[in-house]
Write a protein that holds these residues in place. Structure first.
Motif, PDB file in Angstrom:
ATOM      1  N   GLN A 377     -13.434 -10.971  20.323  1.00 26.11           N
ATOM      2  CA  GLN A 377     -12.549 -11.509  19.456  1.00 26.11           C
ATOM      3  C   GLN A 377     -11.125 -12.223  20.227  1.00 26.11           C
ATOM      4  OE1 GLN A 377     -11.388 -10.386  15.041  1.00 26.11           O
ATOM      5  NE2 GLN A 377      -9.586  -9.665  16.255  1.00 26.11           N
ATOM      6  N   VAL A 379      -7.257 -14.206  19.770  1.00 31.02           N
ATOM      7  CA  VAL A 379      -6.543 -14.522  19.052  1.00 31.02           C
ATOM      8  C   VAL A 379      -5.439 -15.534  19.748  1.00 31.02           C
ATOM      9  CG1 VAL A 379      -4.554 -14.201  17.250  1.00 31.02           C
ATOM     10  CG2 VAL A 379      -6.718 -12.835  17.273  1.00 31.02           C
ATOM     11  N   GLU A 388       0.110 -16.851  14.864  1.00 31.39           N
ATOM     12  CA  GLU A 388      -1.297 -17.040  15.194  1.00 31.39           C
ATOM     13  C   GLU A 388      -1.663 -18.498  14.627  1.00 31.39           C
ATOM     14  OE1 GLU A 388      -5.868 -15.792  13.305  1.00 31.39           O
ATOM     15  OE2 GLU A 388      -3.993 -14.112  13.435  1.00 31.39           O
ATOM     16  N   ARG A 391      -8.098 -18.277  15.790  1.00 30.13           N
ATOM     17  CA  ARG A 391      -8.720 -16.879  15.992  1.00 30.13           C
ATOM     18  C   ARG A 391     -10.241 -17.403  16.345  1.00 30.13           C
ATOM     19  NH1 ARG A 391      -8.088 -11.456  14.274  1.00 30.13           N
ATOM     20  NH2 ARG A 391      -5.939 -12.182  13.122  1.00 30.13           N
TER      21      ARG A 391
END
Length: 408
Positions: A377, A379, A388, A391
């Motif tokens: 993962q 971000v 953010e 993602r």
């Protein structure tokens, strides 16, 4: 053990005073047939035809007297000196060098060679030598019987190069020929020979432009980083092409000089370009003509050599040469299964869901691969506000062929 062992390089030029002195004192002389026919050899000296260097070294090690070994070119450059100095034989040698056959070949071609790769092609190393020729724009190949210009040309299918073939350098039968790689198999070539392989696309990152500071491929050519930012490829990359995923894929596969990498579903050409920047030969496969065009553009921009094949996997894979490592960027479990049938050392792919990852992982296991899977993962943050912006989540799968098969 021999009292003294001298290795003399021979390039067709008159022998030096040091070489004459060593030969005059020799009680044993080893060399090829044309060396043993030289008039400078002492008539009473024992003569050994140099076929197997190991057998000759064992005989020299038991000889009581002064031994001389004659070898073409510079015997310290991919030559007999390394074998003679093996601890098994305990030989200390003196070397009288000559111009190496590689230097002589480039001299005949009138070309510099500090920016060239130099490889040796035997039957067991021929495929790796071919991969270097695929990946680099200037390569010298020291050939051997069964791994000569014809075999190089046959295995270069789909890649256009020019061959400068130098036969029997330094002898009265010396001949230099220039042919395209696809025509090399149409002729019979005399041993020994050296093949200079030149051609391929050029680009701003190509090593050797304007003179270099290191022989061979300049490791500092091009931008820094194993992977480049997505923007370097014009944006619009697919979900399986993010820079962090590419970095993980490259780390798992470890492409290197002498390898052949398949990149199936090449998309923007980002992964294929980065594998080629590591020095590997790369075949990029995609069914989309726009993707193929983007891959070609990326290769030109960063000065790397790629073979681009347009077609749909797995059918298009049937006639491709054997890979060492493979990235499957598209096609799912069916393509991964077809790739595993070809037994590359490592396979890397990704899946969007755990179920899809399980399906691929089970298939790789059934094919005899040790499977690793990691949920990745990433971000992305806007560092001005530390908010953010994007993602990405993917399951990264790696299949490693069990050691008993991976040593091919």
């Amino acid at each position: 053990m021999a009292d003294r062992v001298t290795v003399i390089g021979w390039d067709g030029s008159p022998l030096t005073a040091a070489a004459h002195g060593a030969l005059g004192a020799a009680t044993l002389v080893a060399g090829a047939a044309h060396h043993l026919a030289l008039p400078e050899l002492p008539p009473a000296a024992e003569r050994i035809r140099l076929g197997s260097v190991e057998l000759a070294a064992r005989r020299i090690a038991t000889h009581r007297g002064t031994a001389v070994v004659l070898a073409d070119g510079d015997p310290g450059f991919f030559g007999v000196v390394r074998a003679l100095r093996d601890p098994e034989f305990g030989l200390e040698v003196e070397v009288v060098p000559a111009v190496s056959s590689v230097a002589a070949a480039f001299a005949r071609a009138g070309m510099p060679w500090d920016d060239a790769q130099v490889v040796v092609a035997h039957r067991r190393t021929l495929r790796r030598a071919v991969n270097v020729c695929r990946a680099h724009t200037k390569v010298a190949v020291l050939t051997s019987p069964g791994a000569g210009p014809a075999e190089l040309g046959l295995l270069m299918d789909g890649v256009h190069r020019t061959f400068v073939i130098c036969e029997e350098l330094g002898t009265e039968r010396e001949r230099v020929s220039v042919v395209t790689s696809d025509k090399a198999a149409d002729h019979t070539w005399r041993d020994p020979n050296v093949v200079i392989v030149i051609g391929g696309i050029s680009g701003a990152a190509r090593a050797g432009e304007g003179g270099g500071w290191i022989a061979g491929r300049d490791p500092g050519a091009g931008p820094r980083g194993w992977v480049l930012p997505d923007e370097a490829y014009g944006g619009g990359l697919g979900e399986g092409e993010t820079d962090l995923l590419r970095a993980a894929q490259l780390a798992r596969l470890g492409p290197r000089v002498g390898d052949l990498v398949w990149d199936i579903g090449s998309g923007s050409g980002a992964f294929a370009t980065e594998a080629a920047r590591a020095g590997a030969a790369v075949i990029a496969v995609d069914r989309d003509p726009t993707a193929c065009a983007r891959t070609e553009t990326a290769a030109r921009r960063f000065g790397v050599q790629l073979q681009i094949v347009r077609g749909t996997a797995p059918h298009v894979l049937e006639n491709l040469p054997e890979p060492d490592v493979v990235r499957v960027g598209g096609g799912g479990a069916a393509v991964v299964s077809a790739v595993a049938d070809r037994r590359p050392q490592r396979i890397v792919t990704h899946a969007a869901t755990r179920d899809a990852a399980e399906l691929v992982g089970r298939d790789l296991t059934e094919h005899g691969y040790r499977v690793e899977c990691a949920l990745m993962q990433s971000v992305e943050l806007d560092t001005r506000a530390w908010t953010e912006t994007e993602r990405n989540v993917a399951f990264l799968l790696t299949g490693e062929l069990l050691r008993r098969e991976a040593s091919r």
